[in-house]
Design a protein around this motif. Structure first.
Motif, PDB file in Angstrom:
ATOM      1  N   SER A 257       0.828  -1.220   0.000  1.00 37.40           N
ATOM      2  CA  SER A 257       0.000   0.000   0.000  1.00 37.40           C
ATOM      3  C   SER A 257       0.858   1.264   0.000  1.00 37.40           C
ATOM      4  O   SER A 257       0.354   2.354  -0.294  1.00 37.40           O
ATOM      5  N   LEU A 258       2.136   1.143   0.311  1.00 35.43           N
ATOM      6  CA  LEU A 258       3.043   2.289   0.336  1.00 35.43           C
ATOM      7  C   LEU A 258       3.602   2.618  -1.052  1.00 35.43           C
ATOM      8  O   LEU A 258       4.363   3.578  -1.196  1.00 35.43           O
ATOM      9  N   TRP A 259       3.235   1.826  -2.050  1.00 36.50           N
ATOM     10  CA  TRP A 259       3.712   2.003  -3.418  1.00 36.50           C
ATOM     11  C   TRP A 259       2.668   2.717  -4.281  1.00 36.50           C
ATOM     12  O   TRP A 259       1.468   2.545  -4.084  1.00 36.50           O
ATOM     13  N   THR A 260       3.150   3.456  -5.293  1.00 32.84           N
ATOM     14  CA  THR A 260       2.240   3.978  -6.315  1.00 32.84           C
ATOM     15  C   THR A 260       1.809   2.805  -7.201  1.00 32.84           C
ATOM     16  O   THR A 260       2.500   1.782  -7.266  1.00 32.84           O
ATOM     17  N   ASP A 261       0.677   2.958  -7.866  1.00 37.14           N
ATOM     18  CA  ASP A 261       0.185   1.873  -8.729  1.00 37.14           C
ATOM     19  C   ASP A 261       1.183   1.529  -9.830  1.00 37.14           C
ATOM     20  O   ASP A 261       1.300   0.371 -10.227  1.00 37.14           O
ATOM     21  N   ASP A 262       1.914   2.543 -10.320  1.00 36.63           N
ATOM     22  CA  ASP A 262       2.880   2.317 -11.400  1.00 36.63           C
ATOM     23  C   ASP A 262       4.315   2.213 -10.873  1.00 36.63           C
ATOM     24  O   ASP A 262       5.273   2.429 -11.609  1.00 36.63           O
ATOM     25  N   GLY A 263       4.459   1.869  -9.601  1.00 39.09           N
ATOM     26  CA  GLY A 263       5.777   1.756  -8.990  1.00 39.09           C
ATOM     27  C   GLY A 263       6.672   0.756  -9.713  1.00 39.09           C
ATOM     28  O   GLY A 263       6.190  -0.182 -10.354  1.00 39.09           O
ATOM     29  N   ILE A 264       7.976   0.973  -9.599  1.00 40.12           N
ATOM     30  CA  ILE A 264       8.957   0.061 -10.194  1.00 40.12           C
ATOM     31  C   ILE A 264       9.994  -0.273  -9.124  1.00 40.12           C
ATOM     32  O   ILE A 264      10.595   0.617  -8.519  1.00 40.12           O
ATOM     33  N   GLN A 265      10.174  -1.566  -8.891  1.00 37.78           N
ATOM     34  CA  GLN A 265      11.184  -2.053  -7.959  1.00 37.78           C
ATOM     35  C   GLN A 265      12.330  -2.632  -8.770  1.00 37.78           C
ATOM     36  O   GLN A 265      12.106  -3.426  -9.690  1.00 37.78           O
ATOM     37  N   MET A 266      13.552  -2.243  -8.427  1.00 38.24           N
ATOM     38  CA  MET A 266      14.737  -2.686  -9.164  1.00 38.24           C
ATOM     39  C   MET A 266      15.661  -3.437  -8.217  1.00 38.24           C
ATOM     40  O   MET A 266      16.682  -2.903  -7.758  1.00 38.24           O
ATOM     41  N   PRO A 267      15.317  -4.697  -7.897  1.00 40.36           N
ATOM     42  CA  PRO A 267      16.178  -5.484  -7.010  1.00 40.36           C
ATOM     43  C   PRO A 267      17.416  -5.979  -7.751  1.00 40.36           C
ATOM     44  O   PRO A 267      17.438  -6.022  -8.988  1.00 40.36           O
ATOM     45  N   PRO A 268      18.443  -6.361  -7.004  1.00 41.12           N
ATOM     46  CA  PRO A 268      19.646  -6.859  -7.660  1.00 41.12           C
ATOM     47  C   PRO A 268      19.414  -8.217  -8.308  1.00 41.12           C
ATOM     48  O   PRO A 268      18.563  -8.989  -7.876  1.00 41.12           O
ATOM     49  N   ASP A 269      20.142  -8.468  -9.368  1.00 42.49           N
ATOM     50  CA  ASP A 269      20.199  -9.786 -10.006  1.00 42.49           C
ATOM     51  C   ASP A 269      18.869 -10.285 -10.549  1.00 42.49           C
ATOM     52  O   ASP A 269      18.660 -11.501 -10.672  1.00 42.49           O
ATOM     53  N   THR A 270      17.955  -9.383 -10.868  1.00 34.66           N
ATOM     54  CA  THR A 270      16.668  -9.775 -11.443  1.00 34.66           C
ATOM     55  C   THR A 270      16.111  -8.597 -12.236  1.00 34.66           C
ATOM     56  O   THR A 270      16.444  -7.445 -11.944  1.00 34.66           O
ATOM     57  N   PRO A 271      15.270  -8.861 -13.231  1.00 35.83           N
ATOM     58  CA  PRO A 271      14.680  -7.747 -13.976  1.00 35.83           C
ATOM     59  C   PRO A 271      13.808  -6.866 -13.086  1.00 35.83           C
ATOM     60  O   PRO A 271      13.323  -7.308 -12.044  1.00 35.83           O
ATOM     61  N   ALA A 272      13.614  -5.637 -13.512  1.00 36.83           N
ATOM     62  CA  ALA A 272      12.746  -4.714 -12.789  1.00 36.83           C
ATOM     63  C   ALA A 272      11.336  -5.279 -12.704  1.00 36.83           C
ATOM     64  O   ALA A 272      10.859  -5.954 -13.624  1.00 36.83           O
ATOM     65  N   ARG A 273      10.687  -5.006 -11.588  1.00 36.48           N
ATOM     66  CA  ARG A 273       9.283  -5.385 -11.378  1.00 36.48           C
ATOM     67  C   ARG A 273       8.465  -4.118 -11.562  1.00 36.48           C
ATOM     68  O   ARG A 273       8.646  -3.143 -10.833  1.00 36.48           O
ATOM     69  N   VAL A 274       7.567  -4.142 -12.536  1.00 37.42           N
ATOM     70  CA  VAL A 274       6.824  -2.948 -12.928  1.00 37.42           C
ATOM     71  C   VAL A 274       5.373  -3.072 -12.488  1.00 37.42           C
ATOM     72  O   VAL A 274       4.674  -4.015 -12.878  1.00 37.42           O
ATOM     73  N   GLY A 275       4.930  -2.143 -11.678  1.00 38.14           N
ATOM     74  CA  GLY A 275       3.554  -2.113 -11.196  1.00 38.14           C
ATOM     75  C   GLY A 275       3.394  -2.871  -9.887  1.00 38.14           C
ATOM     76  O   GLY A 275       4.140  -3.798  -9.588  1.00 38.14           O
ATOM     77  N   LYS A 276       2.394  -2.430  -9.121  1.00 42.40           N
ATOM     78  CA  LYS A 276       2.172  -2.998  -7.785  1.00 42.40           C
ATOM     79  C   LYS A 276       1.997  -4.515  -7.806  1.00 42.40           C
ATOM     80  O   LYS A 276       2.508  -5.204  -6.939  1.00 42.40           O
ATOM     81  N   GLU A 277       1.263  -5.024  -8.765  1.00 44.70           N
ATOM     82  CA  GLU A 277       0.987  -6.464  -8.766  1.00 44.70           C
ATOM     83  C   GLU A 277       2.253  -7.272  -9.027  1.00 44.70           C
ATOM     84  O   GLU A 277       2.490  -8.289  -8.395  1.00 44.70           O
ATOM     85  N   GLU A 278       3.086  -6.814  -9.949  1.00 44.02           N
ATOM     86  CA  GLU A 278       4.345  -7.514 -10.222  1.00 44.02           C
ATOM     87  C   GLU A 278       5.292  -7.428  -9.018  1.00 44.02           C
ATOM     88  O   GLU A 278       5.991  -8.391  -8.696  1.00 44.02           O
ATOM     89  N   ILE A 279       5.289  -6.278  -8.345  1.00 46.69           N
ATOM     90  CA  ILE A 279       6.108  -6.131  -7.135  1.00 46.69           C
ATOM     91  C   ILE A 279       5.600  -7.089  -6.060  1.00 46.69           C
ATOM     92  O   ILE A 279       6.382  -7.778  -5.407  1.00 46.69           O
ATOM     93  N   ARG A 280       4.278  -7.158  -5.878  1.00 43.53           N
ATOM     94  CA  ARG A 280       3.681  -8.069  -4.892  1.00 43.53           C
ATOM     95  C   ARG A 280       4.087  -9.515  -5.174  1.00 43.53           C
ATOM     96  O   ARG A 280       4.540 -10.229  -4.283  1.00 43.53           O
TER      97      ARG A 280
END
Length: 138
Positions: free
Chosen positions: A36-59
């Motif tokens: 819930s602390l993320w924007t709907d279009d948030g992007i998470q860029m963890p190490p050693d993996t492709p970026a996760r785009v959007g809340k559902e992919e981050i979840r």
């Protein structure tokens, strides 16, 4: 001396609070609260993996960690900036992961750069998050 906090004091305090709640939700094992602390279009860029785009992919990307580990994270902001509806936090973290099924604790420390956006209600949410560990791979 260089100031590592620049921007509106109220907005900087709100950004600090969002970063605090980020760790609180992780430590509580509360994936719904954390996401819930993320924007709907948030992007998470963890190490050693492709970026996760959007809340559902981050979840989906984080669900395994929340399901399989007791997490303990401490976030230390080293720099906060805000201008208009954008802000960022740069800092360090420590994290421990204890397998819920039993096993050895894993310890990490690292750094992060998080971009936040002011929402229509005045709150601040994570829009982009990039982080990596200082612990060498074994």
């Amino acid at each position: 001396m260089i100031s590592l906090e620049k921007g509106n004091k109220a907005d900087l305090a709100a950004i600090k609070e969002t970063m605090k709640q980020f760790a609180v939700a992780i430590n509580a094992g509360d994936l719904d609260r954390w996401i819930s602390l993320w924007t709907d279009d948030g992007i998470q860029m963890p190490p050693d993996t492709p970026a996760r785009v959007g809340k559902e992919e981050i979840r989906v990307g984080m669900k395994t960690a929340f399901d399989q580990f007791i997490l303990n994270m401490v976030i230390t902001n080293k720099e906060l900036r805000q201008s208009g509806d954008l802000g960022f936090a740069r800092g360090t973290y420590t994290e421990s992961l204890v397998p819920k099924a039993g096993g050895d604790r894993e310890e990490y420390d690292g750094k992060y750069l998080t971009i936040l956006e002011r929402q229509a209600d005045g709150s601040w949410k994570v829009a982009r998050d990039c982080f990596n560990s200082n612990v060498p791979e074994t």
